[in-house]
Write a protein that holds these residues in place. Sequence first.
Motif, PDB file in Angstrom:
ATOM      1  N   ALA A  17       0.854  -1.189   0.000  1.00 40.86           N
ATOM      2  CA  ALA A  17       0.000   0.000   0.000  1.00 40.86           C
ATOM      3  C   ALA A  17       0.887   1.236   0.000  1.00 40.86           C
ATOM      4  N   VAL A  18       0.837   1.994  -1.078  1.00 39.62           N
ATOM      5  CA  VAL A  18       1.710   3.157  -1.252  1.00 39.62           C
ATOM      6  C   VAL A  18       0.967   4.406  -0.775  1.00 39.62           C
ATOM      7  N   VAL A  19       1.560   5.104   0.189  1.00 37.26           N
ATOM      8  CA  VAL A  19       0.939   6.289   0.780  1.00 37.26           C
ATOM      9  C   VAL A  19       1.655   7.533   0.284  1.00 37.26           C
ATOM     10  N   ARG A  20       0.903   8.395  -0.409  1.00 38.89           N
ATOM     11  CA  ARG A  20       1.393   9.721  -0.820  1.00 38.89           C
ATOM     12  C   ARG A  20       0.319  10.720  -0.414  1.00 38.89           C
ATOM     13  N   GLN A  21       0.680  11.644   0.443  1.00 36.78           N
ATOM     14  CA  GLN A  21      -0.300  12.593   0.947  1.00 36.78           C
ATOM     15  C   GLN A  21       0.285  13.990   1.025  1.00 36.78           C
ATOM     16  N   ARG A  22      -0.540  14.946   1.464  1.00 35.06           N
ATOM     17  CA  ARG A  22      -0.101  16.347   1.477  1.00 35.06           C
ATOM     18  C   ARG A  22       0.727  16.702   2.708  1.00 35.06           C
ATOM     19  N   ASP A  23       0.641  15.867   3.768  1.00 31.39           N
ATOM     20  CA  ASP A  23       1.432  16.124   4.962  1.00 31.39           C
ATOM     21  C   ASP A  23       1.436  14.870   5.828  1.00 31.39           C
ATOM     22  N   LEU A  28      -0.696   9.632   8.012  1.00 33.33           N
ATOM     23  CA  LEU A  28      -1.040   8.720   9.104  1.00 33.33           C
ATOM     24  C   LEU A  28      -2.523   8.393   9.115  1.00 33.33           C
ATOM     25  N   ALA A  29      -3.362   9.354   8.747  1.00 31.49           N
ATOM     26  CA  ALA A  29      -4.792   9.073   8.660  1.00 31.49           C
ATOM     27  C   ALA A  29      -5.069   8.024   7.592  1.00 31.49           C
ATOM     28  N   THR A  47       7.802  11.512  -1.466  1.00 32.25           N
ATOM     29  CA  THR A  47       7.158  12.657  -2.122  1.00 32.25           C
ATOM     30  C   THR A  47       6.129  13.313  -1.210  1.00 32.25           C
ATOM     31  N   THR A  48       5.799  12.679  -0.100  1.00 28.99           N
ATOM     32  CA  THR A  48       4.888  13.266   0.888  1.00 28.99           C
ATOM     33  C   THR A  48       5.629  14.316   1.709  1.00 28.99           C
ATOM     34  N   PRO A  49       5.182  15.565   1.718  1.00 25.91           N
ATOM     35  CA  PRO A  49       5.794  16.540   2.624  1.00 25.91           C
ATOM     36  C   PRO A  49       5.677  16.047   4.067  1.00 25.91           C
ATOM     37  N   GLY A  50       6.780  16.097   4.791  1.00 25.82           N
ATOM     38  CA  GLY A  50       6.763  15.568   6.149  1.00 25.82           C
ATOM     39  C   GLY A  50       6.845  14.063   6.204  1.00 25.82           C
TER      40      GLY A  50
END
Length: 199
Positions: A17-23, A28-29, A47-50
């Motif tokens: 499961a690849v997680v790319r998010q805005r922060d 974590l959500a 590539t996720t900030p933070g």
Amino acid sequence: MTGNPVLEALRRHRVVAVVRQRDADSALAQVRTLLDAGLRVIEISLTTPGAWEAIERLVTLCAGRDDVTVGVGTVHTPDEVARAADLGAEFVISPTLSRPVIAAARERGIVAMPGCLTPTEMWQATQWGADAVKIFPASLWTPASLAGMLEALPSLRCIPTGGIAPGEVTEWLAAGALAVGMGSALTTLPPGPLPWTTG
């Protein structure tokens, strides 16, 4: 399979499961949602900030759980490998083939899965010590072409990633993929048990 716990987790759970998010908070959500849905191999992309904060928090969240495997994606340098290992990640995934990244992962005792597109790149990756290869982008391949390649190179452990929908997972696995990587497509998962796990 090999005694390698990461590869065993891939064989058992079949999806990264690849997680790319805005922060970090959003990452974590999403991780919690994926865990609730039954996904157990989680990659947080740089590539996720933070991203580094998110990885550290995820490792802490999963401390004491032996059923969750945490990795770092979009890794380009040995320094990033070292930081991933220091935070407790068990694998690194790259979009491209890099011998220094593979060497750094081997030195730190974590699994390296470089991105490759051609059979030559995949074979070279294994000669350099990669534990598995990420076929990227998988949208340029088909399950039939993967099956054909594995007839000639059966020792390759392949993880097609990029453009795969949940309904296509079993076809890729039947073609010989060790697992597949999926990101945003996981938001379309129907409720209920995951159909591709082996238990």
